[in-house]
Write a protein that holds these residues in place. Structure first.
Motif, PDB file in Angstrom:
ATOM      1  N   MET A 159       0.840  -1.171   0.000  1.00 51.10           N
ATOM      2  CA  MET A 159       0.000   0.000   0.000  1.00 51.10           C
ATOM      3  C   MET A 159       0.886   1.235   0.000  1.00 51.10           C
ATOM      4  SD  MET A 159      -3.026  -0.915   2.604  1.00 51.10           S
ATOM      5  CE  MET A 159      -3.048  -2.649   2.973  1.00 51.10           C
ATOM      6  N   ASN A 160       0.359   2.285  -0.552  1.00 51.49           N
ATOM      7  CA  ASN A 160       1.102   3.526  -0.565  1.00 51.49           C
ATOM      8  C   ASN A 160       1.152   4.095   0.843  1.00 51.49           C
ATOM      9  OD1 ASN A 160       1.743   6.410  -1.076  1.00 51.49           O
ATOM     10  ND2 ASN A 160       1.554   5.743  -3.197  1.00 51.49           N
ATOM     11  N   ALA A 161       2.128   4.922   1.115  1.00 52.34           N
ATOM     12  CA  ALA A 161       2.334   5.439   2.464  1.00 52.34           C
ATOM     13  C   ALA A 161       1.264   6.441   2.907  1.00 52.34           C
ATOM     14  CB  ALA A 161       3.709   6.083   2.554  1.00 52.34           C
ATOM     15  N   ASP A 162       0.478   6.970   1.968  1.00 53.28           N
ATOM     16  CA  ASP A 162      -0.553   7.932   2.340  1.00 53.28           C
ATOM     17  C   ASP A 162      -1.544   7.282   3.300  1.00 53.28           C
ATOM     18  OD1 ASP A 162      -3.308   9.234   1.966  1.00 53.28           O
ATOM     19  OD2 ASP A 162      -1.921  10.689   1.120  1.00 53.28           O
ATOM     20  N   ARG A 209      -8.920   1.918  -0.424  1.00 55.21           N
ATOM     21  CA  ARG A 209      -9.547   2.036   0.902  1.00 55.21           C
ATOM     22  C   ARG A 209      -9.210   3.429   1.418  1.00 55.21           C
ATOM     23  NH1 ARG A 209      -8.282  -2.725   4.111  1.00 55.21           N
ATOM     24  NH2 ARG A 209      -6.174  -1.943   4.047  1.00 55.21           N
ATOM     25  N   THR A 210     -10.190   4.073   2.037  1.00 50.65           N
ATOM     26  CA  THR A 210      -9.991   5.421   2.578  1.00 50.65           C
ATOM     27  C   THR A 210     -10.409   5.459   4.044  1.00 50.65           C
ATOM     28  OG1 THR A 210     -12.201   6.132   1.914  1.00 50.65           O
ATOM     29  CG2 THR A 210     -10.421   6.501   0.329  1.00 50.65           C
ATOM     30  N   ASN A 257     -12.973   2.773   5.514  1.00 46.59           N
ATOM     31  CA  ASN A 257     -12.288   1.545   5.922  1.00 46.59           C
ATOM     32  C   ASN A 257     -12.813   0.271   5.270  1.00 46.59           C
ATOM     33  OD1 ASN A 257     -10.529   2.951   7.745  1.00 46.59           O
ATOM     34  ND2 ASN A 257     -12.328   3.219   9.032  1.00 46.59           N
ATOM     35  N   VAL A 258     -13.393   0.388   4.074  1.00 46.83           N
ATOM     36  CA  VAL A 258     -13.876  -0.777   3.328  1.00 46.83           C
ATOM     37  C   VAL A 258     -13.094  -0.858   2.013  1.00 46.83           C
ATOM     38  CG1 VAL A 258     -15.851  -1.808   2.140  1.00 46.83           C
ATOM     39  CG2 VAL A 258     -16.178  -0.629   4.327  1.00 46.83           C
ATOM     40  N   ALA A 259     -12.444  -1.993   1.765  1.00 48.90           N
ATOM     41  CA  ALA A 259     -11.719  -2.193   0.510  1.00 48.90           C
ATOM     42  C   ALA A 259     -12.723  -2.241  -0.639  1.00 48.90           C
ATOM     43  CB  ALA A 259     -10.909  -3.477   0.574  1.00 48.90           C
ATOM     44  N   THR A 260     -12.515  -1.400  -1.645  1.00 51.71           N
ATOM     45  CA  THR A 260     -13.431  -1.287  -2.767  1.00 51.71           C
ATOM     46  C   THR A 260     -12.682  -1.528  -4.073  1.00 51.71           C
ATOM     47  OG1 THR A 260     -14.698   0.362  -1.523  1.00 51.71           O
ATOM     48  CG2 THR A 260     -15.077   0.265  -3.908  1.00 51.71           C
ATOM     49  N   PRO A 261     -13.141  -2.493  -4.900  1.00 49.70           N
ATOM     50  CA  PRO A 261     -12.462  -2.733  -6.175  1.00 49.70           C
ATOM     51  C   PRO A 261     -12.741  -1.607  -7.166  1.00 49.70           C
ATOM     52  CG  PRO A 261     -14.407  -4.119  -5.992  1.00 49.70           C
ATOM     53  CD  PRO A 261     -14.262  -3.395  -4.677  1.00 49.70           C
ATOM     54  N   LEU A 262     -11.736  -1.267  -7.962  1.00 47.14           N
ATOM     55  CA  LEU A 262     -11.919  -0.238  -8.983  1.00 47.14           C
ATOM     56  C   LEU A 262     -12.359  -0.854 -10.304  1.00 47.14           C
ATOM     57  CD1 LEU A 262      -8.818   2.019  -8.264  1.00 47.14           C
ATOM     58  CD2 LEU A 262     -11.175   2.313  -7.486  1.00 47.14           C
ATOM     59  N   VAL A 263     -11.618  -1.830 -10.794  1.00 49.75           N
ATOM     60  CA  VAL A 263     -11.907  -2.512 -12.061  1.00 49.75           C
ATOM     61  C   VAL A 263     -11.400  -3.949 -11.963  1.00 49.75           C
ATOM     62  CG1 VAL A 263     -11.719  -0.405 -13.461  1.00 49.75           C
ATOM     63  CG2 VAL A 263      -9.709  -1.811 -13.112  1.00 49.75           C
ATOM     64  N   ARG A 264     -11.775  -4.764 -12.936  1.00 48.69           N
ATOM     65  CA  ARG A 264     -11.194  -6.113 -13.091  1.00 48.69           C
ATOM     66  C   ARG A 264     -10.519  -6.122 -14.454  1.00 48.69           C
ATOM     67  NH1 ARG A 264     -13.000 -10.747 -10.453  1.00 48.69           N
ATOM     68  NH2 ARG A 264     -12.965 -11.880 -12.423  1.00 48.69           N
ATOM     69  N   MET A 265      -9.246  -6.485 -14.470  1.00 52.19           N
ATOM     70  CA  MET A 265      -8.490  -6.488 -15.720  1.00 52.19           C
ATOM     71  C   MET A 265      -7.973  -7.893 -16.008  1.00 52.19           C
ATOM     72  SD  MET A 265      -6.124  -3.142 -15.049  1.00 52.19           S
ATOM     73  CE  MET A 265      -5.469  -3.780 -13.530  1.00 52.19           C
ATOM     74  N   SER A 266      -7.957  -8.274 -17.278  1.00 51.76           N
ATOM     75  CA  SER A 266      -7.327  -9.522 -17.695  1.00 51.76           C
ATOM     76  C   SER A 266      -6.003  -9.170 -18.353  1.00 51.76           C
ATOM     77  CB  SER A 266      -8.123 -10.249 -18.754  1.00 51.76           C
ATOM     78  OG  SER A 266      -9.437 -10.315 -18.478  1.00 51.76           O
TER      79      SER A 266
END
Length: 110
Positions: A1-4, A27-28, A62-71
Motif C-alpha cells: 500500500m502507498n504510504a498515504d 480504501r480510505t 475503511n472498506v476495501a473497494t475494487p476499482l476494475v477487473r483487468m485480464s
C-alpha cells in the motif's frame, strides 16, 4: 500500500487464472467519492500495448473497494506495469505505480 494514510491502493490477483485477473483496490479513512484512471502498459517482443479505464467510485470508510477487473495475458519475458491515478475533487491527485503481479500472487503492495 502507498504510504498515504488517508487513501490506500493495492493490487490483488485471482489465483491460477488464465489470463491473469488483476483487481486494484482502494480504501480510505473516510467515506468519499473518488475518480480513478487505471492504465496498464505491457511491453514485449511483439511490441507495446496500453489499456486504460476510468470512472468514479464511492468508497465507504475503511472498506476495501475494487476499482476494475483487468485480464492480462503475457509471456514470461514481457514487462508489465499498472499506473493508477486517484483524484478527489479538483485539486487532490495521487499517483500509484505497480509492476503487474507475478502469476499466482495474491497481493502486491506498491
Amino acid at each position: 500500500m502507498n504510504a498515504d494514510a488517508d487513501i490506500q491502493v493495492w493490487l490483488e490477483t485471482a489465483a491460477r487464472t488464465n489470463p491473469e485477473i488483476i483487481v486494484p483496490y482502494v480504501r480510505t479513512a473516510a467515506s468519499k467519492t473518488l475518480r480513478y484512471d487505471v492504465r496498464t502498459v505491457q511491453e514485449g517482443a511483439n511490441g507495446r500495448s496500453n489499456m486504460a479505464q476510468s470512472g468514479a467510485v464511492t468508497v465507504q470508510a475503511n472498506v476495501a473497494t475494487p476499482l476494475v477487473r483487468m485480464s492480462v495475458t503475457r509471456s514470461g519475458q514481457d514487462y508489465c506495469h499498472i499506473e493508477i491515478v486517484i483524484t478527489e475533487g479538483r485539486s487532490t491527485r495521487q499517483d500509484y505505480h505497480f509492476e503487474c503481479p507475478a502469476s499466482g500472487a495474491e497481493r502486491t503492495d506498491g
